[in-house]
Scaffold this motif. Structure first.
Motif, PDB file in Angstrom:
ATOM      1  N   GLY A 263       9.663   9.458  -5.987  1.00 52.35           N
ATOM      2  CA  GLY A 263       9.819  10.457  -4.937  1.00 52.35           C
ATOM      3  C   GLY A 263       8.524  11.027  -4.408  1.00 52.35           C
ATOM      4  O   GLY A 263       8.535  11.959  -3.602  1.00 52.35           O
ATOM      5  N   TRP A 264       7.386  10.463  -4.813  1.00 55.89           N
ATOM      6  CA  TRP A 264       6.093  10.986  -4.345  1.00 55.89           C
ATOM      7  C   TRP A 264       5.816  10.600  -2.903  1.00 55.89           C
ATOM      8  O   TRP A 264       5.113  11.323  -2.195  1.00 55.89           O
ATOM      9  N   VAL A 265       6.319   9.431  -2.476  1.00 57.10           N
ATOM     10  CA  VAL A 265       6.094   8.922  -1.127  1.00 57.10           C
ATOM     11  C   VAL A 265       7.428   8.383  -0.614  1.00 57.10           C
ATOM     12  O   VAL A 265       8.171   7.739  -1.369  1.00 57.10           O
ATOM     13  N   THR A 266       7.741   8.630   0.651  1.00 53.31           N
ATOM     14  CA  THR A 266       8.987   8.100   1.211  1.00 53.31           C
ATOM     15  C   THR A 266       8.842   6.608   1.520  1.00 53.31           C
ATOM     16  O   THR A 266       7.729   6.118   1.751  1.00 53.31           O
ATOM     17  N   PRO A 267       9.958   5.864   1.543  1.00 50.11           N
ATOM     18  CA  PRO A 267       9.865   4.442   1.887  1.00 50.11           C
ATOM     19  C   PRO A 267       9.234   4.191   3.247  1.00 50.11           C
ATOM     20  O   PRO A 267       8.491   3.221   3.419  1.00 50.11           O
ATOM     21  N   ASP A 268       9.516   5.046   4.235  1.00 50.25           N
ATOM     22  CA  ASP A 268       8.933   4.855   5.568  1.00 50.25           C
ATOM     23  C   ASP A 268       7.414   4.975   5.535  1.00 50.25           C
ATOM     24  O   ASP A 268       6.692   4.154   6.118  1.00 50.25           O
ATOM     25  N   VAL A 269       6.903   5.998   4.868  1.00 48.21           N
ATOM     26  CA  VAL A 269       5.451   6.187   4.761  1.00 48.21           C
ATOM     27  C   VAL A 269       4.825   5.024   3.994  1.00 48.21           C
ATOM     28  O   VAL A 269       3.746   4.528   4.350  1.00 48.21           O
ATOM     29  N   PHE A 270       5.492   4.577   2.942  1.00 45.94           N
ATOM     30  CA  PHE A 270       5.000   3.478   2.120  1.00 45.94           C
ATOM     31  C   PHE A 270       4.822   2.207   2.952  1.00 45.94           C
ATOM     32  O   PHE A 270       3.754   1.584   2.945  1.00 45.94           O
ATOM     33  N   LEU A 271       5.856   1.822   3.684  1.00 50.13           N
ATOM     34  CA  LEU A 271       5.798   0.562   4.436  1.00 50.13           C
ATOM     35  C   LEU A 271       4.871   0.650   5.633  1.00 50.13           C
ATOM     36  O   LEU A 271       4.217  -0.339   5.994  1.00 50.13           O
ATOM     37  N   ALA A 272       4.774   1.806   6.275  1.00 50.87           N
ATOM     38  CA  ALA A 272       3.829   1.950   7.385  1.00 50.87           C
ATOM     39  C   ALA A 272       2.404   1.734   6.888  1.00 50.87           C
ATOM     40  O   ALA A 272       1.593   1.057   7.537  1.00 50.87           O
ATOM     41  N   GLY A 273       2.087   2.284   5.722  1.00 46.52           N
ATOM     42  CA  GLY A 273       0.750   2.084   5.157  1.00 46.52           C
ATOM     43  C   GLY A 273       0.506   0.654   4.738  1.00 46.52           C
ATOM     44  O   GLY A 273      -0.598   0.121   4.916  1.00 46.52           O
ATOM     45  N   TYR A 274       1.531   0.011   4.195  1.00 45.90           N
ATOM     46  CA  TYR A 274       1.379  -1.382   3.781  1.00 45.90           C
ATOM     47  C   TYR A 274       1.125  -2.276   5.001  1.00 45.90           C
ATOM     48  O   TYR A 274       0.295  -3.190   4.947  1.00 45.90           O
ATOM     49  N   GLY A 275       1.816  -1.994   6.090  1.00 43.32           N
ATOM     50  CA  GLY A 275       1.554  -2.747   7.312  1.00 43.32           C
ATOM     51  C   GLY A 275       0.142  -2.519   7.815  1.00 43.32           C
ATOM     52  O   GLY A 275      -0.555  -3.464   8.198  1.00 43.32           O
ATOM     53  N   ALA A 276      -0.308  -1.257   7.795  1.00 47.99           N
ATOM     54  CA  ALA A 276      -1.665  -0.956   8.250  1.00 47.99           C
ATOM     55  C   ALA A 276      -2.712  -1.623   7.372  1.00 47.99           C
ATOM     56  O   ALA A 276      -3.775  -2.026   7.856  1.00 47.99           O
ATOM     57  N   ALA A 277      -2.419  -1.754   6.077  1.00 48.40           N
ATOM     58  CA  ALA A 277      -3.378  -2.367   5.156  1.00 48.40           C
ATOM     59  C   ALA A 277      -3.667  -3.817   5.500  1.00 48.40           C
ATOM     60  O   ALA A 277      -4.725  -4.354   5.135  1.00 48.40           O
ATOM     61  N   GLN A 278      -2.756  -4.463   6.225  1.00 48.13           N
ATOM     62  CA  GLN A 278      -2.978  -5.861   6.602  1.00 48.13           C
ATOM     63  C   GLN A 278      -3.987  -5.993   7.737  1.00 48.13           C
ATOM     64  O   GLN A 278      -4.495  -7.081   7.996  1.00 48.13           O
ATOM     65  N   ALA A 279      -4.262  -4.887   8.423  1.00 51.01           N
ATOM     66  CA  ALA A 279      -5.145  -4.953   9.591  1.00 51.01           C
ATOM     67  C   ALA A 279      -6.591  -4.615   9.267  1.00 51.01           C
ATOM     68  O   ALA A 279      -7.430  -4.629  10.162  1.00 51.01           O
ATOM     69  N   VAL A 280      -6.883  -4.307   8.020  1.00 53.23           N
ATOM     70  CA  VAL A 280      -8.255  -3.948   7.656  1.00 53.23           C
ATOM     71  C   VAL A 280      -8.840  -5.035   6.758  1.00 53.23           C
ATOM     72  O   VAL A 280      -8.109  -5.745   6.057  1.00 53.23           O
ATOM     73  N   PRO A 281     -10.169  -5.190   6.751  1.00 51.25           N
ATOM     74  CA  PRO A 281     -10.793  -6.169   5.849  1.00 51.25           C
ATOM     75  C   PRO A 281     -10.824  -5.641   4.425  1.00 51.25           C
ATOM     76  O   PRO A 281     -10.443  -4.501   4.146  1.00 51.25           O
ATOM     77  N   GLY A 282     -11.295  -6.486   3.511  1.00 47.46           N
ATOM     78  CA  GLY A 282     -11.452  -6.046   2.133  1.00 47.46           C
ATOM     79  C   GLY A 282     -10.196  -6.224   1.309  1.00 47.46           C
ATOM     80  O   GLY A 282      -9.195  -6.789   1.771  1.00 47.46           O
TER      81      GLY A 282
END
Length: 405
Positions: A263-282
């Motif tokens: 319950g620390w992070v909502t599923p929507d926030v989790f997946l939005a961040g995971y999608g954004a993580a694909q657009a950065v290097p490293g």
């Protein structure tokens, strides 16, 4: 000492931590495409261009990092920095390769809540949808590589069944353990032929201490987690980093178990961040910085990002340091290869389960969402479009869907 060992030995200690930091900062700003692509960037920059080590030594290092749990490209970078400039070089390589994407994702976590309106919400929804395409591509590619026969396909299916009845981190650990034991029973592994020796400044005493620290934290952190939220955060991210076999995307279900189910992070926030993580290097593990910053309970923000980032990388580095002096002997054991083949097959089932929930069930709400996800999957697999481009197009597609109503 063999000729193969001469390359890494000659490279060790010849540079400075500042040199290592500058080289890996360039890699951290330009290395798109996931762990396998990162290892290719490392080879081009450090083996071909700069000749810090030879091909045999690099192949040996890559084999070790792919064998161990943890972020393979970051572990390789840590070891390469150590070979070049000792312990200071190791930490310089880690910081330079990790900080660019970690800082971008932390900034995204801190500002995403300010994105309002149908177009902004649609773009965030597009980031959730692209996660479906990216995880599906990972499952497809890993299944073809790690489950090439019916026995290992059955191990993957067994892992799905275990998680159906025992969801969460304990189910994942049980599935990996069952897969490893079945792989050992099948005894299909072949020992990796020696390719040289890795010359790094790690004594056996330091290695044993590192392994002891890894196990102590794995056992004691869950016991201490109830005493404070900060310890609970460290425990969740440390456990995720300790159990990642088979590639960066496998961290997704482990982090979901740590922060979404709690319950620390909502599923929507989790997946939005995971999608954004694909657009950065490293390294993909910097997704942890986003999650740490986005946590509901404190510590969050910059403190949460730093805590989560340190906790998720620590177990992989402790294992790497702990295994280095023993790797030359261990890699010749066929049973060890069999064990890892079974564990990696189970990982495919774990990631397949995550593709269903939370990824698909959270992101796909109607046929239009499904069409956008399928378009992303085809772009990644058939057209070989770079992930960061697919992420951007998916965000635009989500915004267009929201604008069209």
């Amino acid at each position: 000492m063999t000729d193969d060992a001469a390359g890494p030995q000659a490279a060790s200690g010849r540079g400075s931590a500042a040199e290592v930091f500058a080289v890996f900062l360039k890699l951290g700003l330009t290395s798109f495409g996931g762990p396998v692509a990162h290892l290719g960037y490392f080879r081009d920059e450090l083996v071909v261009r700069r000749r810090w080590l030879d091909e045999h030594a690099y192949a040996d290092l890559v084999a070790l990092c792919q064998f161990l749990p943890g972020p393979a490209s970051s572990q390789a970078g840590f070891a390469l920095g150590m070979m070049r400039a000792g312990w200071a070089g190791a930490f310089a390589a880690f910081a330079a390769f990790t900080l660019p994407s970690a800082l971008v994702l932390t900034a995204f976590a801190l500002t995403a809540g300010g994105i309002a309106g149908p177009v902004g919400d649609g773009a965030l929804h597009g980031l959730k949808i692209v996660a479906v395409a990216i995880v599906a591509q990972a499952v497809w590619g890993m299944a073809r590589t790690l489950c090439p026969d019916r026995e290992r396909a059955a191990i993957a299916a067994l892992a799905v069944a275990i998680l159906a009845f025992v969801p969460g981190a304990f189910g994942m650990a049980g599935a990996i353990a069952a897969g490893a034991l079945l792989g050992l029973a099948l005894d299909r592994g072949a020992a990796q032929p020696p390719a040289g020796r890795l010359a790094l400044p790690v004594s056996r005493a330091a290695a044993v201490a590192s392994l002891a620290a890894f196990l102590a934290l794995l056992i004691l952190l869950p016991i201490a987690a109830g005493r404070s939220q900060a310890l609970a955060v460290v425990d969740g991210f440390y456990r995720a980093g300790a159990l990642v076999f088979g590639g960066g995307h496998v961290v997704l279900p482990l982090l979901d178990a740590a922060v979404v189910r709690s319950g620390w992070v909502t599923p929507d926030v989790f997946l939005a961040g995971y999608g954004a993580a694909q657009a950065v290097p490293g390294p993909l593990f910097t997704f942890a910085a986003y999650l740490g910053a986005a946590l509901g309970p404190v510590p969050n923000g910059l403190a949460g990002a730093g805590l989560a980032l340190a906790a998720i990388f620590l177990p992989g580095f402790l294992l790497l340091v702990g295994v280095l002096p023993f790797w030359d002997r261990f890699r010749t054991m066929a049973k060890a290869r069999s064990l890892m083949q079974g564990a990696n097959a189970a990982v495919v089932g774990i990631l397949g389960t995550a593709l269903h929930s939370p990824v698909f069930t959270t992101a796909i709400g109607d046929p239009r969402d499904l069409a956008l996800a399928l378009a992303g999957f085809v772009a990644l697999t058939a057209w070989k479009v770079p992930p960061w481009i697919v992420v951007g197009l998916s965000a635009l597609g989500g915004a267009a869907l929201a604008f069209a109503g």
